[in-house]
Design an enzyme around this catalytic site. Sequence first.
Site, PDB file in Angstrom:
ATOM      1  N   THR A  76       0.181  -8.610   5.953  1.00  0.00           N
ATOM      2  CA  THR A  76      -0.998  -8.787   4.032  1.00  0.00           C
ATOM      3  C   THR A  76      -1.208  -6.898   3.632  1.00  0.00           C
TER       4      THR A  76
ATOM      5  N   ALA B  94     -12.143  13.389   9.064  1.00  0.00           N
ATOM      6  CA  ALA B  94     -11.495  14.650   9.136  1.00  0.00           C
ATOM      7  C   ALA B  94      -9.729  13.720   9.344  1.00  0.00           C
TER       8      ALA B  94
ATOM      9  N   HIS C  59      22.274  27.532  14.007  1.00  0.00           N
ATOM     10  CA  HIS C  59      21.830  28.942  13.679  1.00  0.00           C
ATOM     11  C   HIS C  59      21.816  29.408  12.426  1.00  0.00           C
TER      12      HIS C  59
ATOM     13  N   THR D 159       0.412  -1.027   0.482  1.00  0.00           N
ATOM     14  CA  THR D 159      -0.040  -0.294   0.055  1.00  0.00           C
ATOM     15  C   THR D 159       0.652   1.665  -0.171  1.00  0.00           C
TER      16      THR D 159
ATOM     17  N   VAL E 278      -6.328  11.081   9.056  1.00  0.00           N
ATOM     18  CA  VAL E 278      -5.002  12.194   7.955  1.00  0.00           C
ATOM     19  C   VAL E 278      -5.075  12.045   6.835  1.00  0.00           C
ATOM     20  N   ILE E 279      -5.403  11.064   6.372  1.00  0.00           N
ATOM     21  CA  ILE E 279      -5.950  10.614   4.833  1.00  0.00           C
ATOM     22  C   ILE E 279      -6.709  11.168   3.836  1.00  0.00           C
ATOM     23  N   GLY E 280      -8.105  11.982   4.655  1.00  0.00           N
ATOM     24  CA  GLY E 280      -8.844  13.381   4.742  1.00  0.00           C
ATOM     25  C   GLY E 280      -8.373  14.933   4.792  1.00  0.00           C
TER      26      GLY E 280
ATOM     27  N   LYS F   7       2.585  11.630  -0.633  1.00  0.00           N
ATOM     28  CA  LYS F   7       3.537  12.765  -0.845  1.00  0.00           C
ATOM     29  C   LYS F   7       4.142  13.039  -1.532  1.00  0.00           C
TER      30      LYS F   7
HETATM   31  P1  FAD Z   1       0.952  -3.225   2.790  1.00  0.00           P
HETATM   32  O1  FAD Z   1       1.707  -2.192   2.901  1.00  0.00           O
HETATM   33  O2  FAD Z   1      -0.760  -3.566   2.962  1.00  0.00           O
HETATM   34  O3  FAD Z   1       0.863  -4.083   2.584  1.00  0.00           O
HETATM   35  C1  FAD Z   1       0.854  -5.711   2.113  1.00  0.00           C
HETATM   36  C2  FAD Z   1       1.118  -6.179   0.771  1.00  0.00           C
HETATM   37  O4  FAD Z   1       0.487  -7.426   0.833  1.00  0.00           O
HETATM   38  C3  FAD Z   1       0.263  -5.475  -0.456  1.00  0.00           C
HETATM   39  O5  FAD Z   1       0.846  -5.669  -1.628  1.00  0.00           O
HETATM   40  C4  FAD Z   1      -1.123  -6.622  -0.522  1.00  0.00           C
HETATM   41  O6  FAD Z   1      -1.359  -6.516  -2.048  1.00  0.00           O
HETATM   42  C5  FAD Z   1      -0.086  -7.979   0.077  1.00  0.00           C
HETATM   43  N1  FAD Z   1      -1.632  -9.118  -0.250  1.00  0.00           N
HETATM   44  C6  FAD Z   1      -2.024  -8.856   0.595  1.00  0.00           C
HETATM   45  N2  FAD Z   1      -2.368 -10.291   0.861  1.00  0.00           N
HETATM   46  C7  FAD Z   1      -1.681 -11.277  -0.128  1.00  0.00           C
HETATM   47  C8  FAD Z   1      -1.894 -12.613  -0.453  1.00  0.00           C
HETATM   48  N3  FAD Z   1      -2.919 -13.806   0.348  1.00  0.00           N
HETATM   49  N4  FAD Z   1      -0.812 -12.642  -0.876  1.00  0.00           N
HETATM   50  C9  FAD Z   1      -0.136 -11.845  -1.620  1.00  0.00           C
HETATM   51  N5  FAD Z   1       0.746 -11.234  -1.621  1.00  0.00           N
HETATM   52  C10 FAD Z   1      -0.999  -9.661  -0.647  1.00  0.00           C
HETATM   53  N6  FAD Z   1       1.827   5.851   6.757  1.00  0.00           N
HETATM   54  C11 FAD Z   1       2.664   6.289   7.205  1.00  0.00           C
HETATM   55  O7  FAD Z   1       3.768   5.937   7.928  1.00  0.00           O
HETATM   56  N7  FAD Z   1       3.144   6.801   6.665  1.00  0.00           N
HETATM   57  C12 FAD Z   1       2.482   7.669   5.277  1.00  0.00           C
HETATM   58  O8  FAD Z   1       2.689   8.733   5.061  1.00  0.00           O
HETATM   59  C13 FAD Z   1       1.178   7.285   5.059  1.00  0.00           C
HETATM   60  N8  FAD Z   1       0.607   7.676   4.011  1.00  0.00           N
HETATM   61  C14 FAD Z   1      -0.154   6.636   3.562  1.00  0.00           C
HETATM   62  C15 FAD Z   1      -1.036   6.933   2.759  1.00  0.00           C
HETATM   63  C16 FAD Z   1      -2.131   6.681   2.610  1.00  0.00           C
HETATM   64  C17 FAD Z   1      -2.984   6.954   0.881  1.00  0.00           C
HETATM   65  C18 FAD Z   1      -2.668   5.072   2.606  1.00  0.00           C
HETATM   66  C19 FAD Z   1      -3.989   4.702   1.887  1.00  0.00           C
HETATM   67  C20 FAD Z   1      -2.187   4.572   4.144  1.00  0.00           C
HETATM   68  C21 FAD Z   1      -1.092   5.360   4.216  1.00  0.00           C
HETATM   69  N9  FAD Z   1      -0.552   5.049   5.528  1.00  0.00           N
HETATM   70  C22 FAD Z   1       1.247   5.718   5.982  1.00  0.00           C
HETATM   71  C23 FAD Z   1      -0.088   3.785   6.017  1.00  0.00           C
HETATM   72  C24 FAD Z   1       0.699   2.836   5.158  1.00  0.00           C
HETATM   73  O9  FAD Z   1       0.687   2.408   4.029  1.00  0.00           O
HETATM   74  C25 FAD Z   1       0.832   1.432   6.253  1.00  0.00           C
HETATM   75  O10 FAD Z   1       0.595   1.670   7.230  1.00  0.00           O
HETATM   76  C26 FAD Z   1       1.398   0.620   4.980  1.00  0.00           C
HETATM   77  O11 FAD Z   1       1.814   0.124   4.116  1.00  0.00           O
HETATM   78  C27 FAD Z   1       1.325  -1.138   5.902  1.00  0.00           C
HETATM   79  O12 FAD Z   1       2.705  -1.572   5.771  1.00  0.00           O
HETATM   80  P2  FAD Z   1       1.940  -3.333   6.338  1.00  0.00           P
HETATM   81  O13 FAD Z   1       3.451  -3.816   5.254  1.00  0.00           O
HETATM   82  O14 FAD Z   1       1.375  -4.124   7.034  1.00  0.00           O
HETATM   83  O15 FAD Z   1       1.150  -3.291   4.619  1.00  0.00           O
HETATM   84  P1  NAI Z   2      -8.193   8.007  10.695  1.00  0.00           P
HETATM   85  O1  NAI Z   2      -8.234   7.002  11.996  1.00  0.00           O
HETATM   86  O2  NAI Z   2      -7.185   8.763  11.154  1.00  0.00           O
HETATM   87  O3  NAI Z   2      -9.299   9.356  10.702  1.00  0.00           O
HETATM   88  C1  NAI Z   2     -11.206   8.543  10.082  1.00  0.00           C
HETATM   89  C2  NAI Z   2     -11.508   9.690  10.507  1.00  0.00           C
HETATM   90  O4  NAI Z   2     -12.330   8.921  10.104  1.00  0.00           O
HETATM   91  C3  NAI Z   2     -12.201   9.827  11.909  1.00  0.00           C
HETATM   92  O5  NAI Z   2     -11.518  11.085  12.395  1.00  0.00           O
HETATM   93  C4  NAI Z   2     -13.603   9.807  12.620  1.00  0.00           C
HETATM   94  O6  NAI Z   2     -13.494   9.930  13.165  1.00  0.00           O
HETATM   95  C5  NAI Z   2     -13.802  10.149  11.123  1.00  0.00           C
HETATM   96  N1  NAI Z   2     -15.208   8.839  10.885  1.00  0.00           N
HETATM   97  C6  NAI Z   2     -15.617   8.012  10.849  1.00  0.00           C
HETATM   98  N2  NAI Z   2     -16.760   7.309  11.045  1.00  0.00           N
HETATM   99  C7  NAI Z   2     -16.769   8.400  10.206  1.00  0.00           C
HETATM  100  C8  NAI Z   2     -18.634   8.880   9.577  1.00  0.00           C
HETATM  101  N3  NAI Z   2     -19.788   8.331   9.758  1.00  0.00           N
HETATM  102  N4  NAI Z   2     -18.556   9.928   9.282  1.00  0.00           N
HETATM  103  C9  NAI Z   2     -17.915  11.109   9.536  1.00  0.00           C
HETATM  104  N5  NAI Z   2     -16.696  10.946  10.215  1.00  0.00           N
HETATM  105  C10 NAI Z   2     -16.322   9.235  10.429  1.00  0.00           C
HETATM  106  O7  NAI Z   2      -7.829   7.191   8.931  1.00  0.00           O
HETATM  107  P2  NAI Z   2      -7.891   7.249   7.645  1.00  0.00           P
HETATM  108  O8  NAI Z   2      -8.014   9.042   7.079  1.00  0.00           O
HETATM  109  O9  NAI Z   2      -8.810   7.218   6.617  1.00  0.00           O
HETATM  110  O10 NAI Z   2      -6.506   7.132   6.879  1.00  0.00           O
HETATM  111  C11 NAI Z   2      -6.314   5.214   7.409  1.00  0.00           C
HETATM  112  C12 NAI Z   2      -4.581   5.236   8.316  1.00  0.00           C
HETATM  113  O11 NAI Z   2      -4.160   5.423   7.452  1.00  0.00           O
HETATM  114  C13 NAI Z   2      -4.154   5.543   9.580  1.00  0.00           C
HETATM  115  O12 NAI Z   2      -4.618   5.047  10.838  1.00  0.00           O
HETATM  116  C14 NAI Z   2      -3.595   6.506   9.437  1.00  0.00           C
HETATM  117  O13 NAI Z   2      -2.290   5.601  10.411  1.00  0.00           O
HETATM  118  C15 NAI Z   2      -2.628   6.117   7.875  1.00  0.00           C
HETATM  119  N6  NAI Z   2      -2.107   6.985   7.129  1.00  0.00           N
HETATM  120  C16 NAI Z   2      -1.014   7.604   7.283  1.00  0.00           C
HETATM  121  C17 NAI Z   2      -0.494   8.495   7.084  1.00  0.00           C
HETATM  122  C18 NAI Z   2       0.373   9.344   7.808  1.00  0.00           C
HETATM  123  O14 NAI Z   2       1.304   8.668   8.501  1.00  0.00           O
HETATM  124  N7  NAI Z   2       1.254  10.418   7.241  1.00  0.00           N
HETATM  125  C19 NAI Z   2      -1.253   8.881   5.542  1.00  0.00           C
HETATM  126  C20 NAI Z   2      -2.317   8.330   5.615  1.00  0.00           C
HETATM  127  C21 NAI Z   2      -2.782   7.185   5.850  1.00  0.00           C
END
Ligand code: FAD
Ligand code: NAI
Length: 462
Positions: free
Chosen positions: A139, A177, A441, A41, A179-181, A51
């Site tokens: 996964t 609202a 500084h 992901t 992190v993603i939002g 980013k």
């Molecule tokens: P994942 O990265 O989800 O990887 C799991 C992999 O397993 C996937 O590629 C999937 O295809 C594979 N897989 C699943 N099931 C199987 C199977 N049965 N066989 C083979 N392959 C399989 N985190 C941060 O720390 N900083 C950020 O800035 C940040 N930004 C984010 C922005 C967005 C839009 C999103 C959605 C998430 C963000 N996150 C961020 C969260 C971060 O992406 C996850 O916490 C992280 O990717 C988790 O890593 P993971 O290895 O556990 O799983």
């Molecule tokens: P989140 O858990 O950060 O925020 C979800 C928000 O949705 C909360 O504020 C919650 O109160 C609200 N919500 C829930 N149900 C609702 C409803 N019915 N109506 C209106 N609001 C509602 O989840 P998000 O932003 O989807 O991110 C998912 C994960 O991805 C996070 O756990 C985060 O750790 C990871 N992530 C991390 C990033 C980073 O580290 N910079 C960037 C993006 C994602």
Amino acid sequence: MAQYDVIVIGAGPGGYVAAIRCAQLGLKTACVEGRDTLGGTCLNVGCIPSKAMLHASHQLHEAEHNFEKMGLKGAAPKVDWKQMLAYKDDVVATNTKGVEFLFKKNKIDWIKGWAQVPEAGKVKVGDDIHEAKNIIVATGSEASSIPGVEIDEKVVVSSTGALELPKIPKKLVVIGAGVIGLELGSVYARLGTEVTVVEFLDQITPGMDAEVQKTLQRVLKKQGLNFVMGAAVQSVEAMKTKAKVTYKLRKDDSEATVDADVVLVATGRKPFTDGLGLEALGVELSPRGQIRTDGHWQTNVPGIYAIGDVIDGPMLAHKAEDEGMACAEVIAGKAGHVNYDVIPGVIYTTPEVATVGKTEQQLKEEGRAYKVGKFPFMGNGRAKAVFQGEGFVKLLVDAETDRILGCHIIGPSAGDLIHEICVGMEFGASAEDIALTCHAHPTFSEAVREAALACGDGAIHV
Ligand code: FAD
Ligand code: NAI
């Protein structure tokens, strides 16, 4: 079929890092990934592409709002959306190919396809069964929606769809609202979209320091994001190219609607275990679908481990990576360890937000005596020079021992500044230790030192 010491399922930051560490420790390792590219992901549809889009849209914002002030005149750049997406895809490809290179370098076999675990010690991919002494399930997670809202990745999108929209929407409604939002809402607001964020709670970014929440919301409002707080979304009616979001205000139960070209559902993520066959194996899951593990990331089935988003804890790439390394070390007979008390969290808006350790609210609930050292970026010369004087560093320390308990930063490069405090916390540092350390500084880091000084005899530049 080859006999492996370890097969890792999933090549996200948890899985690929675990695989590399296993190989470095001399274990014969394979990693199964169902996507066409490695990196999970995070690299494909998460951290990295978001980013890239934040960077590109921030440059536009600077050109539109700050260039002229610095004597840089000329027409503001126009957005070529296709090129911006191509840039983002290119950044993703460079990173995913980088992981492929690391796999080759470390002699890790990439088994392409979706894995199933028919029994401990066996991993089935397609018609092939591969044998391994240990299996690490990494996964990850997938977007989770709310009742009444169906994601079609066209008009009603998750973050994945929001990162590849065919055009910049005129109106975007973001549900949630968190992190993603806020990150993706910022991207589109900077590109000229009218963004409305509908949040269930009365504060943004649940769990964060309350002062940071308020400041961030105020700054984002100034940047053009609209907020509807305390609103429970009831339904989203999706038409071909438009949608209508209906929500109910919690304070008086009144209902209202808001129109959108695109609706981004950002209401959290859930663990992904589909198709693995864990239930049949008897692997214990929590009621939220997370794989249950012990202190060594082992499930209740010996030889099967789990790490990253698919287990308990913050869904963050660096948390997954740390677990990946530690789990590999445990399997290799070493003492793998993750300090869950010192995991930073960063939001990559402008200003950035970074946080580690306890919040003030948590310390109050625990009844712990603490001191606060706060320093505004307005007192930091470098921050003012780059138009980022808004925000502050807030350090929380034990009232008696001066030991650092938490830090909350909203301001320029907060995501980098926080690591000084993380290292300090790992070493059991006091605010005085930070305050006595000479800081160059003019740097943003001086604000961290000033906050530490504010825990003692006082900051200088306030
Ligand atoms: P994942 O990265 O989800 O990887 C799991 C992999 O397993 C996937 O590629 C999937 O295809 C594979 N897989 C699943 N099931 C199987 C199977 N049965 N066989 C083979 N392959 C399989 N985190 C941060 O720390 N900083 C950020 O800035 C940040 N930004 C984010 C922005 C967005 C839009 C999103 C959605 C998430 C963000 N996150 C961020 C969260 C971060 O992406 C996850 O916490 C992280 O990717 C988790 O890593 P993971 O290895 O556990 O799983
Ligand atoms: P989140 O858990 O950060 O925020 C979800 C928000 O949705 C909360 O504020 C919650 O109160 C609200 N919500 C829930 N149900 C609702 C409803 N019915 N109506 C209106 N609001 C509602 O989840 P998000 O932003 O989807 O991110 C998912 C994960 O991805 C996070 O756990 C985060 O750790 C990871 N992530 C991390 C990033 C980073 O580290 N910079 C960037 C993006 C994602």
